[in-house]
Each structure stands twice: as structure tokens, then as C-alpha cells.
Write a protein that holds these residues in place. Structure first.
Motif, short mmCIF file in Angstrom:
data_model
loop_
_atom_site.label_atom_id
_atom_site.label_comp_id
_atom_site.label_asym_id
_atom_site.label_seq_id
_atom_site.Cartn_x
_atom_site.Cartn_y
_atom_site.Cartn_z
N THR A 144 5.16 3.24 -7.38
CA THR A 144 6.09 1.85 -7.69
C THR A 144 6.49 1.49 -6.08
O THR A 144 6.66 2.20 -5.36
N TRP A 145 6.55 0.11 -6.07
CA TRP A 145 7.18 -0.21 -4.92
C TRP A 145 8.65 -0.75 -4.92
O TRP A 145 9.25 -1.67 -4.09
N TRP B 62 2.40 0.11 1.35
CA TRP B 62 1.00 0.56 0.95
C TRP B 62 0.06 0.69 2.05
O TRP B 62 -1.11 0.59 2.03
N HIS C 12 4.17 -6.12 -8.19
CA HIS C 12 3.08 -4.86 -8.28
C HIS C 12 1.81 -5.14 -8.95
O HIS C 12 0.82 -4.69 -8.43
N ASN D 127 -1.29 -4.94 -6.55
CA ASN D 127 -2.00 -3.55 -6.22
C ASN D 127 -3.43 -3.30 -6.36
O ASN D 127 -3.94 -2.49 -5.35
#
Length: 398
Positions: A271-272, A285, A324, A328
Motif C-alpha cells: 500500500t502507498w 514504486w 492506488h 498500480n
């Protein structure tokens, strides 16, 4: 309303995020460890959805005007004889020096900046984040975003040590300024020995050339802030090479005060975001320089994050989750760097000969062009920024 937002990092991702938030009525503050905007760096690609982002920011014509104008790569042997050429130009895409892109983003981003400072501590509660700085007085923000690169300070403070998230990719790299007489204009010239690459980058629109080094290695123990130690590691790897332009490029790199060295690494996180703190860009990332997608991911990711914050002003948890989910898939695709590394740094002499042979085949060039067309057809349109709830932009001053 989550209007006061601290962004740590004044590079591509942080400035793009700050631009869109300010444009929609938020009050971003950008803190940057460097005492002034960073002007160095290598060439970066603005392509696919990233083109749409800079176009909507109103800077696409300026990006085109500042293009590096590099046509492709060529591979040479120890006697400087060309063994293969690869055309890297893509229709609708632009390569620009990172420092030039950052300068354009700064010109178009009217927010509060704190240069020469960094975040020292974060303390969250249900209403916001209390932030302490190395130099400035403590401040209170509704949200904090770490856009501070591979070795993100915000990530360490909010998520834990970087060792939990970094994935070493078996190589180290360095770049620095180089004598422009050592390479061909509008080309990246590369020379390989097994597990090593030395190259020189010559932009068609810039007088300054760049030297590149990459070498395969087991993990090395070193202090990432000790430039003198970094230079010793590079000298150990390439100091015995007396052929091609390696001695001249190495000597110039070791004399450059802007010399940069790091491990070829990626960042992988489930998770960010955590609470009111999120990450964007390489902090979240990093796909590594071997991906060639750092600027693309930073521009598009920052746009997605800003869009979701704008659309969900009072619900940061939903905004972070949607950000996200939207970005992603592109991140995971760009982190597949195996073919790029094998192209730049073949492990063996036989691998280098196979690479050169394939690069010379017309069929390979046709297949690359067909793949570019297929990717263009598959890519989704960039979603519109939700301006329906946006307040008029009022420049924020300290």
C-alpha cells in the motif's frame, strides 16, 4: 477539508502533485532537502499518458521545445567500431533532461516552498499530522505526501525502514558529466564487457554530455551518503579498463561534484498510504532507471493522486485507496525491467553478441514498432480531473 497538504520532495512527482492541488483550491507546501531546485539529472521520457498530463498542465509546447533530441543507442567494441544501432524514438513521445522538466514544473506551480529543509518527525491523529522539520518551526497539516525518492525519509518515518521495501536488482549504476567530444551527437553510445556497461549520452540540444556506468555485483556494503566511498567503488569496478573511452569517462566522472551513484533497486509496497500519509513517485514504486519510465510514472501517478484528493476532499482514505487502484497496474507493468537490463548489460560476451545481432535485424525493429502501436491502442484515456467541486485557485503565501 484536507486543504493543507505537505509534500516532501520538489522533483517531478512532488511538483506535479502540488500543481494540481493548488489549481483546485488546496494549500500545498513543498519541502525540499536541497538548498535550491535540483538542475542536474539524466534524460527522461514523457510519453503515453504522461503527455496528456503535461498537456493539461499547459506545458507540453515548452517540453517539446526543450527536447533532448536523442535518436537512439549505438553499441561499440573496444576499438570504437559500431556493432549495432537501435532507434529509440517514439511517435508522440519526448525525451527531456530531468532538470529542464523540473524547471518547467516549478515555473508553473505557485505554492509555498521550503528549500534547504526536511521532515524530521510525523505524529498523526484523527484530524491531521503534526510535523517537525530540521530547520523550520513545527507545523500542522491535514495530509502529508512523501515524494522524496528511492530513499524516502517520509516512507521511513511513516512505514518503517527502507530495507522492508527495496528490492536490489543485482547491479549498481553511476552517472556524471562528461566531455561531449567522447560520444556521437544525438546518441547514447554504449560499450560492454561481461556484466558491465560504460556509456556516454549526447543530447542534440545540450552542450553537456553525460557519462553512464553500470555493473553487475553482489550487494555491497557502503554509506549511501558518502560520495567519496561511491567513487572508490566505481573506480574499483572500472579502474582496470584501459580500452575504448572508459579511462576518460571514468576520470571525468570522478572529478564531477554532481557525481551520482546508487544500487539498481525497486520499491515494492502493498500500500502507498497509512492513515493521513501517502507516497508518490519513486518513494512509492521506484521501477529503477533501467525501466526508462521514472518520469512517466511520476507524472501519471501524481495526477491520479491529485484527482482522487480533489474528488474526495473529506475522505482521504477513499482517495488514497482509489489512487492506488488506478495507478498500480501501470507500476507493475513498468517494473518488469529484465529485458532492459539484458539489453544494456549482457552477462557474457556471448550474450553481447546475441544482443548486437538481434538489434541489427530488420524484423526486430518491425516487431518493436508493432508493439508500440499495440501499447498505444491498449492504453486507457487519462480520466478528467474532477473540477466540479474545485474552489478557485488563490495563491498561498507564507
Amino acid at each position: 477539508m484536507n486543504e493543507r497538504i505537505l509534500i516532501s520532495g520538489a522533483s517531478i512527482a512532488g511538483l506535479t502533485l502540488a500543481h494540481w492541488l493548488a489549481r483546485h483550491g488546496f494549500q500545498p507546501t513543498v519541502v525540499e532537502r536541497a538548498p535550491a531546485p535540483r538542475t542536474g539529472g539524466n534524460g527522461v521520457d514523457v510519453r503515453d499518458l504522461a503527455v496528456d498530463v503535461v498537456d493539461r498542465m499547459g506545458i507540453w509546447p515548452a517540453v517539446q521545445a526543450a527536447a533532448a533530441d536523442v535518436h537512439g543507442m549505438k553499441f561499440v567494441d573496444a576499438r570504437d567500431r559500431v556493432t549495432a544501432r537501435v532507434d529509440t524514438r517514439t511517435a508522440g513521445a519526448i525525451e527531456i533532461m530531468r532538470g529542464d522538466l523540473v524547471a518547467l514544473l516549478l515555473e508553473n506551480t505557485d505554492v509555498e516552498y521550503l528549500f534547504g529543509d526536511s521532515v524530521r518527525g510525523l505524529e498523526q491523529d484523527e484530524n491531521g499530522v503534526s510535523v517537525t522539520f530540521e530547520n523550520a518551526a513545527p507545523r500542522r497539516f491535514e495530509l502529508v505526501v512523501g515524494a522524496d525518492g528511492l530513499h524516502s525519509n517520509v516512507r521511513s518515518l511513516a512505514f518503517g525502514p527502507e530495507e522492508r521495501f527495496l528490492r536490489f536488482k543485482d547491479h549498481y549504476f553511476a552517472f556524471a558529466d562528461a566531455d561531449s567530444a567522447l560520444g556521437e551527437n544525438r546518441r547514447v553510445t554504449m560499450h560492454n564487457t561481461p556484466g558491465r556497461m560504460t556509456g556516454v549520452y549526447r543530447s542534440g540540444n545540450h552542450a553537456q554530455a553525460k557519462a553512464y556506468f553500470m555493473f553487475r555485483s553482489a550487494p555491497l556494503a557502503y554509506d549511501r551518503r558518502d560520495t567519496a566511498q561511491h567513487k572508490r567503488l566505481l573506480r574499483d569496478a572500472f579502474g582496470g579498463d584501459t580500452f575504448w573511452r572508459v579511462p576518460e569517462l571514468l576520470a571525468g566522472a570522478l572529478d564531477d561534484p554532481e557525481f551520482y551513484f546508487d544500487a539498481l533497486s525497486q520499491v515494492h509496497m502493498p500500500t502507498w498510504s497509512t492513515g493521513r500519509v501517502a507516497l508518490v513517485g519513486d518513494a512509492a514504486w521506484c521501477a529503477s532507471p533501467a525501466s526508462g519510465a521514472g518520469a512517466e510514472l511520476a507524472l501519471v501517478g501524481a495526477y491520479h493522486l491529485a484527482r482522487e484528493i480533489v474528488a474526495h476532499r473529506e475522505d482521504h482514505a477513499t482517495a488514497f485507496a482509489r489512487y492506488h487502484a488506478a495507478h498500480n497496474p501501470l507500476v507493475r507493468k513498468k517494473q518488469q525491467i529484465g529485458p532492459n537490463v539484458r539489453l544494456m548489460v549482457p552477462k557474457t560476451a556471448g550474450g553481447r553478441r546475441v544482443r548486437d545481432t538481434l538489434a541489427r535485424l530488420p524484423l526486430m525493429r518491425a516487431m518493436a514498432a508493432a508493439e508500440q502501436l499495440a501499447q498505444s491502442a491498449r492504453r486507457r484515456a487519462l480520466p478528467d480531473m474532477d473540477a466540479g467541486s474545485a474552489a478557485p485557485h488563490i495563491p498561498h503565501t507564507r
